[in-house]
Design an enzyme around this catalytic site. Structure first.
Site, PDB file in Angstrom:
ATOM      1  N   TRP A  30       0.635  -1.106  -0.390  1.00 21.56           N
ATOM      2  CA  TRP A  30       0.346   0.104  -0.328  1.00 21.56           C
ATOM      3  C   TRP A  30       0.742   1.108  -0.516  1.00 21.56           C
ATOM      4  O   TRP A  30       0.747   2.316  -0.418  1.00 21.56           O
ATOM      5  CB  TRP A  30      -0.771  -0.186   0.972  1.00 21.56           C
ATOM      6  CG  TRP A  30      -0.640   0.689   2.426  1.00 21.56           C
ATOM      7  CD1 TRP A  30       0.384  -0.058   3.447  1.00 21.56           C
ATOM      8  CD2 TRP A  30      -0.824   2.164   2.829  1.00 21.56           C
ATOM      9  NE1 TRP A  30       0.943   0.877   4.020  1.00 21.56           N
ATOM     10  CE2 TRP A  30       0.127   1.995   3.624  1.00 21.56           C
ATOM     11  CE3 TRP A  30      -1.723   2.953   2.460  1.00 21.56           C
ATOM     12  CZ2 TRP A  30      -0.213   3.565   4.840  1.00 21.56           C
ATOM     13  CZ3 TRP A  30      -1.995   4.252   2.749  1.00 21.56           C
ATOM     14  CH2 TRP A  30      -0.428   4.748   4.295  1.00 21.56           C
ATOM     15  N   ASN A  31       2.192   0.809   0.537  1.00 20.89           N
ATOM     16  CA  ASN A  31       3.215   2.136   0.367  1.00 20.89           C
ATOM     17  C   ASN A  31       4.028   1.902  -0.201  1.00 20.89           C
ATOM     18  O   ASN A  31       5.380   1.470   0.820  1.00 20.89           O
ATOM     19  CB  ASN A  31       3.036   3.349   2.007  1.00 20.89           C
ATOM     20  CG  ASN A  31       3.987   4.549   2.493  1.00 20.89           C
ATOM     21  OD1 ASN A  31       4.509   5.033   1.247  1.00 20.89           O
ATOM     22  ND2 ASN A  31       3.529   5.300   3.482  1.00 20.89           N
TER      23      ASN A  31
ATOM     24  N   PRO B 231       7.299   3.873  -1.599  1.00 22.68           N
ATOM     25  CA  PRO B 231       8.411   4.570  -1.054  1.00 22.68           C
ATOM     26  C   PRO B 231       8.681   3.839   0.801  1.00 22.68           C
ATOM     27  O   PRO B 231      10.194   3.889   0.285  1.00 22.68           O
ATOM     28  CB  PRO B 231       7.744   5.906  -0.654  1.00 22.68           C
ATOM     29  CG  PRO B 231       6.585   6.370  -1.843  1.00 22.68           C
ATOM     30  CD  PRO B 231       6.364   4.788  -1.458  1.00 22.68           C
ATOM     31  N   VAL B 232       7.805   3.552   1.459  1.00 21.83           N
ATOM     32  CA  VAL B 232       7.877   3.316   2.896  1.00 21.83           C
ATOM     33  C   VAL B 232       8.863   1.783   2.723  1.00 21.83           C
ATOM     34  O   VAL B 232       9.759   1.669   3.631  1.00 21.83           O
ATOM     35  CB  VAL B 232       6.784   3.334   3.744  1.00 21.83           C
ATOM     36  CG1 VAL B 232       7.379   3.677   5.204  1.00 21.83           C
ATOM     37  CG2 VAL B 232       6.702   5.049   3.708  1.00 21.83           C
ATOM     38  N   HIS B 233       8.045   1.431   2.237  1.00 23.74           N
ATOM     39  CA  HIS B 233       8.426  -0.159   1.978  1.00 23.74           C
ATOM     40  C   HIS B 233       9.707  -0.452   1.366  1.00 23.74           C
ATOM     41  O   HIS B 233      10.659  -1.231   1.752  1.00 23.74           O
ATOM     42  CB  HIS B 233       7.049  -1.126   1.230  1.00 23.74           C
ATOM     43  CG  HIS B 233       7.840  -2.364   1.227  1.00 23.74           C
ATOM     44  ND1 HIS B 233       7.713  -3.553   1.588  1.00 23.74           N
ATOM     45  CD2 HIS B 233       8.116  -3.515  -0.316  1.00 23.74           C
ATOM     46  CE1 HIS B 233       8.148  -4.575   1.649  1.00 23.74           C
ATOM     47  NE2 HIS B 233       8.727  -4.125   0.150  1.00 23.74           N
TER      48      HIS B 233
ATOM     49  N   TYR C 292      15.689  -4.134   6.369  1.00 24.60           N
ATOM     50  CA  TYR C 292      15.219  -5.253   6.846  1.00 24.60           C
ATOM     51  C   TYR C 292      17.230  -6.012   6.051  1.00 24.60           C
ATOM     52  O   TYR C 292      17.758  -6.994   6.410  1.00 24.60           O
ATOM     53  CB  TYR C 292      14.752  -5.676   5.123  1.00 24.60           C
ATOM     54  CG  TYR C 292      14.291  -7.077   5.147  1.00 24.60           C
ATOM     55  CD1 TYR C 292      13.426  -7.865   6.077  1.00 24.60           C
ATOM     56  CD2 TYR C 292      14.227  -7.603   4.225  1.00 24.60           C
ATOM     57  CE1 TYR C 292      12.856  -8.696   6.854  1.00 24.60           C
ATOM     58  CE2 TYR C 292      13.895  -9.456   4.577  1.00 24.60           C
ATOM     59  CZ  TYR C 292      13.083  -9.700   5.598  1.00 24.60           C
ATOM     60  OH  TYR C 292      13.113 -10.559   5.184  1.00 24.60           O
TER      61      TYR C 292
ATOM     62  N   HIS D  72       4.949   5.861  13.921  1.00 27.16           N
ATOM     63  CA  HIS D  72       3.728   5.919  14.189  1.00 27.16           C
ATOM     64  C   HIS D  72       3.335   6.668  15.183  1.00 27.16           C
ATOM     65  O   HIS D  72       2.664   8.182  15.511  1.00 27.16           O
ATOM     66  CB  HIS D  72       3.074   5.025  13.988  1.00 27.16           C
ATOM     67  CG  HIS D  72       2.531   4.658  12.707  1.00 27.16           C
ATOM     68  ND1 HIS D  72       3.366   4.011  11.872  1.00 27.16           N
ATOM     69  CD2 HIS D  72       1.312   4.658  11.822  1.00 27.16           C
ATOM     70  CE1 HIS D  72       2.868   3.507  10.917  1.00 27.16           C
ATOM     71  NE2 HIS D  72       1.500   4.605  10.608  1.00 27.16           N
TER      72      HIS D  72
END
Length: 478
Positions: free
Chosen positions: A368-369, A371-373, A381, A406
């Site tokens: 869903w996101n 750029p962050v992933h 990771y 968050h």
């Protein structure tokens, strides 16, 4: 003979009983078609059966949209009759510009936003000093870490130790921008570190080859090709123009050579500008007219711990919250990021994948996101797994960092430390295990239902808890 013929006729008159439609053999089909009774039946499943392979539900989709539209109009009329027209664009202009902040019109949020460029310039100067051997690599990395920690802590320090008054929207914008710059500078420093180590390793290998034999013609040809194509190499990338482009580019992962488009599509650009303007006004109007009254009405049920009323408030808040979240997703990841990408000739527009088809929670968080992933995979990771640690630990670290930020985006603007956002994110790994189990036992559709349920119900629950705590802390008479 007559008896045998009559027996055969009786046998063909009725097909053999079977357990599934697929078990009827081709021989039986041909035998049935050869009769004179004009057969009209064939093995078929009902269209609503999953085994029917029927996929054209366009009419039902249209019916669903029509029902949602009718239900939405009814809710709008009910909201207008109950609360009146609450939409006031001038209030949003005051809040967004910081007009109501501080005294003597100092606008502290705007000052912090202007200062956000300073940590980026400091990071560039440190990288240039390391490349010029003015700093040792160990000292340079230490200075970069101090610079990053200072940058992300600055909104907290100013908010808690300054006598300036910040609007909630103003300080939220500051925290969001500072977090984005933090992630970008992390990527900037780490990528330059990789390039620096790779360049030194390549030079040492080249010197060894030259001491043993003639220079390698393949490497020289490769370098000539790179020069002809305009490929930027380390440390030529260490300049202010390159850094500013990266800070504005719709990505969190730094590269020396981003893929570029050759032109700006004017029609595409105009569409995105219209979507951004319309989308911002729609979200603000929905928030002002629908979201704020629903959140305010949820304080008393939480204070009284009335489970039935809390559930009713949660379900009522879920609709506007989810609608605003969907609008915000489209506005941010499609309209705004594509707008920036088009202006900057940035060619990689994979800002999201088909997260709405996610079969479990893990797939949702990886689609869903983007750029962050990509940032999390590239800079957290993979480095952890390359150090010899397991994938499970690397995944938990990624979620821990995500949970921390968050909470940062919520607790800092509210000026109260709560852990609801942090716990919500840390609950995602076990929820992912549950959704995978449901997917494996009940099928992909039920796994997808778990994903949508967590999105629709999880967010409004967190919002209600935060607003309850905020209202108790600031509006309860002492």
């Amino acid at each position: 003979m007559g008896a045998n013929h009559e027996e055969n006729s009786l046998r063909y008159r009725r097909a053999q009983s079977v357990t599934t439609a697929e078990e009827i053999t081709e021989k039986e089909k041909r035998a049935r078609r050869s009769q004179f009774d004009r057969p009209c039946h064939k093995p078929r499943d009902s269209l609503f059966s999953w085994t029917s392979e029927f996929t054209n539900f366009t009419g039902l989709v249209n019916w669903g949209f029509l029902m949602l539209t009718i239900g939405g109009l009814r809710l709008c009329l009910e909201n207008f009759l109950k609360y009146g027209i609450r939409v006031n664009p001038f209030e949003w202009i005051i809040v967004l510009t910081g007009y109501n902040e501080g005294k003597n019109y100092q606008y502290p949020s705007i000052i912090l936003l202007m200062y956000s460029v300073v940590p980026a310039v400091i990071s560039l100067l440190i990288e240039k000093a390391i490349a010029a051997d003015l700093f040792t690599q160990k000292l340079g990395v230490t200075l970069q870490i101090i610079n990053l920690l200072t940058e992300i802590s600055l909104p907290v320090i100013v908010l808690n130790f300054s006598n300036q008054e910040f609007s909630f929207v103003g300080i939220t914008t500051v925290c969001m921008i500072y977090l984005v710059i933090f992630l970008k500078l992390w990527s900037y420093c780490q990528t330059n570190h990789w390039c620096r180590n790779g360049t030194r390793t390549k030079k040492s290998k080249s010197l060894r080859r030259q001491s043993l034999s003639a220079p390698n013609s393949k490497n020289s040809d490769h370098e000539k090709t790179d020069d002809m194509m305009g490929i930027v190499k380390y440390p030529d990338n260490l300049n202010l123009r390159d850094l500013l482009y990266f800070l504005l580019a719709p990505t969190l992962c730094y590269e020396l050579n981003f893929p570029r488009t050759t032109r700006i599509r004017k029609r595409f650009l105009i569409k995105r500008i219209v979507e951004v303007i319309f989308g911002m006004n729609l979200i603000l109007a929905l928030f002002q007219q629908w979201m704020i009254p629903s959140v305010k009405n949820a304080v008393d049920p939480f204070s009284q711990m009335d489970v039935v009323r809390i559930t009713e408030r949660l379900l009522k808040l879920a609709v506007p919250n989810h609608l605003i979240w969907l609008c915000f997703f489209y506005l941010s990841f499609h309209s705004f990021l594509n707008l920036m990408g088009e202006l900057l000739h940035f060619a990689d527009r994979n800002f999201y994948n088909d997260w709405w088809n996610s079969r479990n929670i893990a797939v949702f968080w990886s689609t869903w996101n983007m750029p962050v992933h990509l940032w999390a995979v590239r800079h957290v990771y993979i480095p952890i797994t390359e150090m010899g640690y397991g994938k499970g630990l690397a995944g938990i670290v990624v979620f821990f960092i995500s949970a921390f930020f968050h909470e940062y985006l919520v607790s800092v603007p509210l000026q109260m430390f709560r852990v609801w956002a942090f716990l919500g994110m840390m609950a995602q790994p076990p929820l992912s295990v549950i959704s995978k189990f449901v997917e494996r036992k009940l099928g992909v559709r039920w796994g997808n239902i778990i994903v949508w349920s967590s999105l629709i119900l999880g967010q409004p629950l967190a919002i209600m808890m935060y607003y309850h705590d905020y209202a108790i802390a600031h509006y309860t008479p002492k």
